[in-house]
Design a protein around this motif. Structure first.
Motif, PDB file in Angstrom:
ATOM      1  N   GLY A 149       1.423  -3.293  -2.414  1.00 14.84           N
ATOM      2  CA  GLY A 149       0.143  -2.282  -1.955  1.00 14.84           C
ATOM      3  C   GLY A 149      -0.632  -1.799  -3.270  1.00 14.84           C
ATOM      4  O   GLY A 149      -1.444  -1.233  -2.834  1.00 14.84           O
ATOM      5  N   GLY A 150      -0.307  -2.137  -4.318  1.00 13.21           N
ATOM      6  CA  GLY A 150      -1.026  -1.577  -5.632  1.00 13.21           C
ATOM      7  C   GLY A 150      -2.355  -2.392  -5.407  1.00 13.21           C
ATOM      8  O   GLY A 150      -2.565  -3.375  -4.716  1.00 13.21           O
ATOM      9  N   SER A 200      -8.273   5.825  -1.304  1.00 12.95           N
ATOM     10  CA  SER A 200      -6.817   5.716  -0.680  1.00 12.95           C
ATOM     11  C   SER A 200      -6.208   4.489  -0.907  1.00 12.95           C
ATOM     12  O   SER A 200      -6.552   3.395  -1.113  1.00 12.95           O
ATOM     13  CB  SER A 200      -6.600   6.234   0.462  1.00 12.95           C
ATOM     14  N   LEU A 201      -4.616   4.596  -1.189  1.00 11.38           N
ATOM     15  CA  LEU A 201      -3.882   3.299  -1.011  1.00 11.38           C
ATOM     16  C   LEU A 201      -2.697   3.638  -0.271  1.00 11.38           C
ATOM     17  O   LEU A 201      -2.387   5.123  -0.598  1.00 11.38           O
ATOM     18  CB  LEU A 201      -3.587   2.813  -2.587  1.00 11.38           C
ATOM     19  N   ARG A 202      -1.987   2.582   0.048  1.00 12.87           N
ATOM     20  CA  ARG A 202      -0.602   2.869   0.754  1.00 12.87           C
ATOM     21  C   ARG A 202       0.206   1.646   0.085  1.00 12.87           C
ATOM     22  O   ARG A 202       0.233   0.592   0.309  1.00 12.87           O
ATOM     23  CB  ARG A 202      -0.536   2.811   2.270  1.00 12.87           C
ATOM     24  N   LEU A 203       1.261   2.352  -0.689  1.00 11.56           N
ATOM     25  CA  LEU A 203       2.449   1.384  -1.112  1.00 11.56           C
ATOM     26  C   LEU A 203       3.474   1.292  -0.399  1.00 11.56           C
ATOM     27  O   LEU A 203       3.914   2.394   0.419  1.00 11.56           O
ATOM     28  CB  LEU A 203       2.954   2.224  -2.503  1.00 11.56           C
ATOM     29  N   ILE A 246       5.104  10.997   0.873  1.00 12.76           N
ATOM     30  CA  ILE A 246       6.105   9.781   1.013  1.00 12.76           C
ATOM     31  C   ILE A 246       6.601   9.690   2.445  1.00 12.76           C
ATOM     32  O   ILE A 246       6.825  10.757   3.272  1.00 12.76           O
ATOM     33  CB  ILE A 246       7.072  10.335   0.113  1.00 12.76           C
ATOM     34  N   SER A 247       7.062   8.712   3.047  1.00  9.56           N
ATOM     35  CA  SER A 247       7.589   8.712   4.208  1.00  9.56           C
ATOM     36  C   SER A 247       8.533   7.364   4.291  1.00  9.56           C
ATOM     37  O   SER A 247       8.537   6.473   3.380  1.00  9.56           O
ATOM     38  CB  SER A 247       6.712   8.489   5.485  1.00  9.56           C
ATOM     39  N   MET A 287      -1.298   7.423  -0.578  1.00  2.38           N
ATOM     40  CA  MET A 287      -1.969   8.134  -1.768  1.00  2.38           C
ATOM     41  C   MET A 287      -3.567   8.205  -1.517  1.00  2.38           C
ATOM     42  O   MET A 287      -4.159   7.356  -1.408  1.00  2.38           O
ATOM     43  CB  MET A 287      -1.782   7.298  -3.106  1.00  2.38           C
ATOM     44  N   ASN A 288      -3.875   9.291  -1.348  1.00  2.00           N
ATOM     45  CA  ASN A 288      -5.280   9.834  -0.897  1.00  2.00           C
ATOM     46  C   ASN A 288      -6.041  10.667  -2.213  1.00  2.00           C
ATOM     47  O   ASN A 288      -5.446  11.045  -2.976  1.00  2.00           O
ATOM     48  CB  ASN A 288      -5.338  10.779   0.473  1.00  2.00           C
ATOM     49  N   SER A 289      -7.163  10.487  -2.187  1.00  3.19           N
ATOM     50  CA  SER A 289      -8.096  11.253  -3.259  1.00  3.19           C
ATOM     51  C   SER A 289      -7.547  10.736  -4.598  1.00  3.19           C
ATOM     52  O   SER A 289      -7.273  11.719  -5.564  1.00  3.19           O
ATOM     53  CB  SER A 289      -7.905  12.788  -3.004  1.00  3.19           C
ATOM     54  N   LEU A 290      -7.518   9.469  -4.875  1.00  2.81           N
ATOM     55  CA  LEU A 290      -6.930   9.083  -5.949  1.00  2.81           C
ATOM     56  C   LEU A 290      -7.739   9.381  -7.181  1.00  2.81           C
ATOM     57  O   LEU A 290      -9.022   9.614  -7.065  1.00  2.81           O
ATOM     58  CB  LEU A 290      -6.905   7.659  -5.896  1.00  2.81           C
TER      59      LEU A 290
END
Length: 127
Positions: free
Chosen positions: A8-9, A17-20, A69-70, A82-85
């Motif tokens: 996801g990187g 935003s990104l989701r790893l 984290i979830s 990850m938001n507002s990177l």
């Protein structure tokens, strides 16, 4: 054997935003605390967030309100939304697993507690 595989990187702009994701195998996932750490060039490994098997979370001050984290115990996967990177979030992000139990979550900020690590995924945030 235990494997942790991140995905996801990528390269994004500030504010994006990104989701790893981190897929785990070879362990009883629901028995492990999962953590995310990051390391930027020339810097020490830094704790980002951790999540207990029951879903309780603990995050670094630098990412609170921006990163979440979830985990999905049915899928043996832990996530980092990850938001507002920001450019200072640029680093290699690694997930890690530990079966150690501590009532005080601050212990989970220490990399030495984690026995299993993934290879990491690069996150680059441009300004």
């Amino acid at each position: 054997q235990v494997q942790l595989v991140e995905s996801g990187g990528g390269l994004v702009q500030a504010g994006d935003s990104l989701r790893l994701s981190c897929a785990a195998s070879g362990l009883t996932f629901s028995n492990y605390v999962m953590g995310w750490f990051r390391q930027a060039p020339g810097k020490e490994r830094e704790f980002v967030a951790a999540i207990r098997p029951n879903g309780a979370t603990y995050s670094a001050t630098s990412v609170k309100g921006r990163f979440t984290i979830s985990r999905d115990n049915a899928k043996n996967t832990v996530y980092l939304q990850m938001n507002s990177l920001k450019p200072e979030d640029t680093a290699v992000y690694c997930c890690a697993a530990t079966s150690a139990y501590y009532s005080d979550s601050v212990y989970y900020t220490q990399p030495r507690l984690y026995g299993y690590w993934g290879q990491g995924t690069q996150v680059t945030v441009s300004s």
